[in-house]
Design a protein around this motif. Structure first.
Motif, PDB file in Angstrom:
ATOM      1  N   GLU A  51       5.437  -9.961  -2.275  1.00 55.45           N
ATOM      2  CA  GLU A  51       4.282 -10.472  -1.531  1.00 55.45           C
ATOM      3  C   GLU A  51       4.347 -10.055  -0.070  1.00 55.45           C
ATOM      4  OE1 GLU A  51       4.398 -14.667  -2.187  1.00 55.45           O
ATOM      5  OE2 GLU A  51       3.549 -14.517  -4.199  1.00 55.45           O
ATOM      6  N   GLN A  52       5.539 -10.087   0.528  1.00 60.79           N
ATOM      7  CA  GLN A  52       5.670  -9.687   1.921  1.00 60.79           C
ATOM      8  C   GLN A  52       5.422  -8.193   2.097  1.00 60.79           C
ATOM      9  OE1 GLN A  52       5.933 -11.666   4.681  1.00 60.79           O
ATOM     10  NE2 GLN A  52       5.443 -13.104   3.071  1.00 60.79           N
ATOM     11  N   SER A  53       5.846  -7.390   1.134  1.00 62.68           N
ATOM     12  CA  SER A  53       5.576  -5.951   1.196  1.00 62.68           C
ATOM     13  C   SER A  53       4.073  -5.686   1.146  1.00 62.68           C
ATOM     14  CB  SER A  53       6.255  -5.217   0.035  1.00 62.68           C
ATOM     15  OG  SER A  53       7.635  -5.371   0.103  1.00 62.68           O
ATOM     16  N   ALA A  54       3.377  -6.392   0.260  1.00 60.93           N
ATOM     17  CA  ALA A  54       1.932  -6.242   0.165  1.00 60.93           C
ATOM     18  C   ALA A  54       1.261  -6.717   1.458  1.00 60.93           C
ATOM     19  CB  ALA A  54       1.396  -7.022  -1.031  1.00 60.93           C
ATOM     20  N   PHE A  55       1.744  -7.814   2.032  1.00 61.28           N
ATOM     21  CA  PHE A  55       1.171  -8.323   3.285  1.00 61.28           C
ATOM     22  C   PHE A  55       1.361  -7.320   4.412  1.00 61.28           C
ATOM     23  CE2 PHE A  55       1.913 -10.509   7.329  1.00 61.28           C
ATOM     24  CZ  PHE A  55       0.663 -11.073   7.524  1.00 61.28           C
ATOM     25  N   VAL A  56       2.562  -6.760   4.532  1.00 60.10           N
ATOM     26  CA  VAL A  56       2.845  -5.798   5.602  1.00 60.10           C
ATOM     27  C   VAL A  56       1.955  -4.566   5.452  1.00 60.10           C
ATOM     28  CG1 VAL A  56       4.605  -4.196   6.478  1.00 60.10           C
ATOM     29  CG2 VAL A  56       5.176  -6.586   6.076  1.00 60.10           C
ATOM     30  N   ALA A  57       1.792  -4.079   4.224  1.00 63.70           N
ATOM     31  CA  ALA A  57       0.931  -2.913   4.001  1.00 63.70           C
ATOM     32  C   ALA A  57      -0.507  -3.228   4.407  1.00 63.70           C
ATOM     33  CB  ALA A  57       0.997  -2.481   2.543  1.00 63.70           C
ATOM     34  N   SER A  58      -0.979  -4.407   4.029  1.00 62.64           N
ATOM     35  CA  SER A  58      -2.340  -4.816   4.382  1.00 62.64           C
ATOM     36  C   SER A  58      -2.502  -4.949   5.892  1.00 62.64           C
ATOM     37  CB  SER A  58      -2.658  -6.145   3.696  1.00 62.64           C
ATOM     38  OG  SER A  58      -3.879  -6.667   4.157  1.00 62.64           O
ATOM     39  N   GLU A  59      -1.519  -5.547   6.551  1.00 67.03           N
ATOM     40  CA  GLU A  59      -1.586  -5.714   8.003  1.00 67.03           C
ATOM     41  C   GLU A  59      -1.542  -4.369   8.721  1.00 67.03           C
ATOM     42  OE1 GLU A  59      -2.028  -8.464  10.096  1.00 67.03           O
ATOM     43  OE2 GLU A  59      -2.684  -9.257   8.175  1.00 67.03           O
ATOM     44  N   MET A  60      -0.731  -3.444   8.227  1.00 70.95           N
ATOM     45  CA  MET A  60      -0.665  -2.129   8.861  1.00 70.95           C
ATOM     46  C   MET A  60      -2.001  -1.405   8.746  1.00 70.95           C
ATOM     47  SD  MET A  60       3.182  -0.878   7.841  1.00 70.95           S
ATOM     48  CE  MET A  60       2.887   0.794   8.357  1.00 70.95           C
ATOM     49  N   LEU A  61      -2.627  -1.498   7.584  1.00 71.18           N
ATOM     50  CA  LEU A  61      -3.932  -0.867   7.390  1.00 71.18           C
ATOM     51  C   LEU A  61      -4.974  -1.520   8.292  1.00 71.18           C
ATOM     52  CD1 LEU A  61      -5.732   1.125   5.871  1.00 71.18           C
ATOM     53  CD2 LEU A  61      -6.069  -0.652   4.147  1.00 71.18           C
ATOM     54  N   ASP A  62      -4.982  -2.837   8.344  1.00 75.55           N
ATOM     55  CA  ASP A  62      -5.924  -3.560   9.188  1.00 75.55           C
ATOM     56  C   ASP A  62      -5.716  -3.210  10.658  1.00 75.55           C
ATOM     57  OD1 ASP A  62      -7.992  -5.468   9.719  1.00 75.55           O
ATOM     58  OD2 ASP A  62      -6.433  -6.904  10.321  1.00 75.55           O
ATOM     59  N   ARG A  63      -4.482  -3.128  11.067  1.00 76.72           N
ATOM     60  CA  ARG A  63      -4.186  -2.794  12.463  1.00 76.72           C
ATOM     61  C   ARG A  63      -4.634  -1.382  12.793  1.00 76.72           C
ATOM     62  NH1 ARG A  63      -0.405  -4.993  16.304  1.00 76.72           N
ATOM     63  NH2 ARG A  63      -0.163  -3.480  17.968  1.00 76.72           N
ATOM     64  N   GLY A 113       4.329 -16.077   9.038  1.00 74.45           N
ATOM     65  CA  GLY A 113       5.722 -16.506   9.137  1.00 74.45           C
ATOM     66  C   GLY A 113       5.896 -17.945   8.693  1.00 74.45           C
ATOM     67  N   GLU A 114       4.950 -18.810   9.070  1.00 75.95           N
ATOM     68  CA  GLU A 114       5.000 -20.210   8.616  1.00 75.95           C
ATOM     69  C   GLU A 114       4.883 -20.289   7.099  1.00 75.95           C
ATOM     70  OE1 GLU A 114       1.768 -21.987  10.787  1.00 75.95           O
ATOM     71  OE2 GLU A 114       3.151 -22.907  12.217  1.00 75.95           O
ATOM     72  N   ARG A 115       3.949 -19.527   6.536  1.00 75.01           N
ATOM     73  CA  ARG A 115       3.792 -19.541   5.067  1.00 75.01           C
ATOM     74  C   ARG A 115       5.047 -19.024   4.381  1.00 75.01           C
ATOM     75  NH1 ARG A 115      -1.757 -17.987   6.296  1.00 75.01           N
ATOM     76  NH2 ARG A 115      -1.136 -15.807   6.194  1.00 75.01           N
ATOM     77  N   LEU A 116       5.655 -17.997   4.950  1.00 72.83           N
ATOM     78  CA  LEU A 116       6.882 -17.449   4.370  1.00 72.83           C
ATOM     79  C   LEU A 116       8.011 -18.476   4.407  1.00 72.83           C
ATOM     80  CD1 LEU A 116       8.555 -15.105   3.245  1.00 72.83           C
ATOM     81  CD2 LEU A 116       8.973 -14.409   5.599  1.00 72.83           C
ATOM     82  N   MET A 117       8.155 -19.176   5.521  1.00 76.21           N
ATOM     83  CA  MET A 117       9.203 -20.190   5.628  1.00 76.21           C
ATOM     84  C   MET A 117       8.956 -21.331   4.645  1.00 76.21           C
ATOM     85  SD  MET A 117      11.293 -18.897   7.615  1.00 76.21           S
ATOM     86  CE  MET A 117      12.420 -20.236   7.887  1.00 76.21           C
ATOM     87  N   GLU A 118       7.704 -21.747   4.475  1.00 77.82           N
ATOM     88  CA  GLU A 118       7.388 -22.804   3.509  1.00 77.82           C
ATOM     89  C   GLU A 118       7.711 -22.346   2.090  1.00 77.82           C
ATOM     90  OE1 GLU A 118       3.315 -23.865   4.112  1.00 77.82           O
ATOM     91  OE2 GLU A 118       3.703 -24.719   6.089  1.00 77.82           O
ATOM     92  N   ALA A 119       7.360 -21.096   1.762  1.00 78.09           N
ATOM     93  CA  ALA A 119       7.644 -20.576   0.423  1.00 78.09           C
ATOM     94  C   ALA A 119       9.146 -20.485   0.186  1.00 78.09           C
ATOM     95  CB  ALA A 119       6.983 -19.216   0.236  1.00 78.09           C
TER      96      ALA A 119
END
Length: 130
Positions: A51-63, A113-119
């Protein structure tokens, strides 16, 4: 009679010169439960990493898209400005857009980061014995 059965059970457990003591059923159940919890933690950690890999890829594209848009806006305003006063105004506007972008980007990353820590916390809690 009972002693004979116990002796034959111990003889059956002896293999290759070593003696293995039989495990109690509750110990087997506890071991199986510990193995299940360890597997759950490993699979949960793997899911979190994916999930974090997918999030990072999405954020990089958005950025990249946002940076491209900001650059296109900058070039367009640069082409439209004809005086130093226009350039100063353009630089102020573009720097404000850049600061807004950085603020939104930081907010998104902080929330992630908050969601990751909760998970991760839920994953550790689910692995603890009940």
């Amino acid at each position: 009679m009972r002693e004979a059965a116990k002796a034959s059970e111990i003889k059956a457990i002896e293999t290759q010169g070593s003696v293995t003591m039989p495990m109690a059923p509750d110990a087997v159940a506890q071991l199986a439960d510990a193995n299940r919890r360890a597997l759950d933690v490993m699979l949960g950690a793997q899911r979190l990493l994916f999930e974090q890999s997918a999030f990072v890829a999405s954020e990089m594209l958005d950025r990249a898209q946002t940076e491209t848009h900001l650059f296109a806006e900058f070039v367009s305003k640069l082409a439209g400005s004809h005086s130093v006063k226009d350039w100063a105004s353009m630089c102020r506007d573009c720097s404000q857009h850049q600061l807004d972008f950085i603020r939104r980007d930081s907010d998104r990353l902080f929330k992630q980061g908050e969601r990751l820590m909760e998970a991760a916390s839920r994953l550790v809690d689910s692995a603890s014995p009940r």
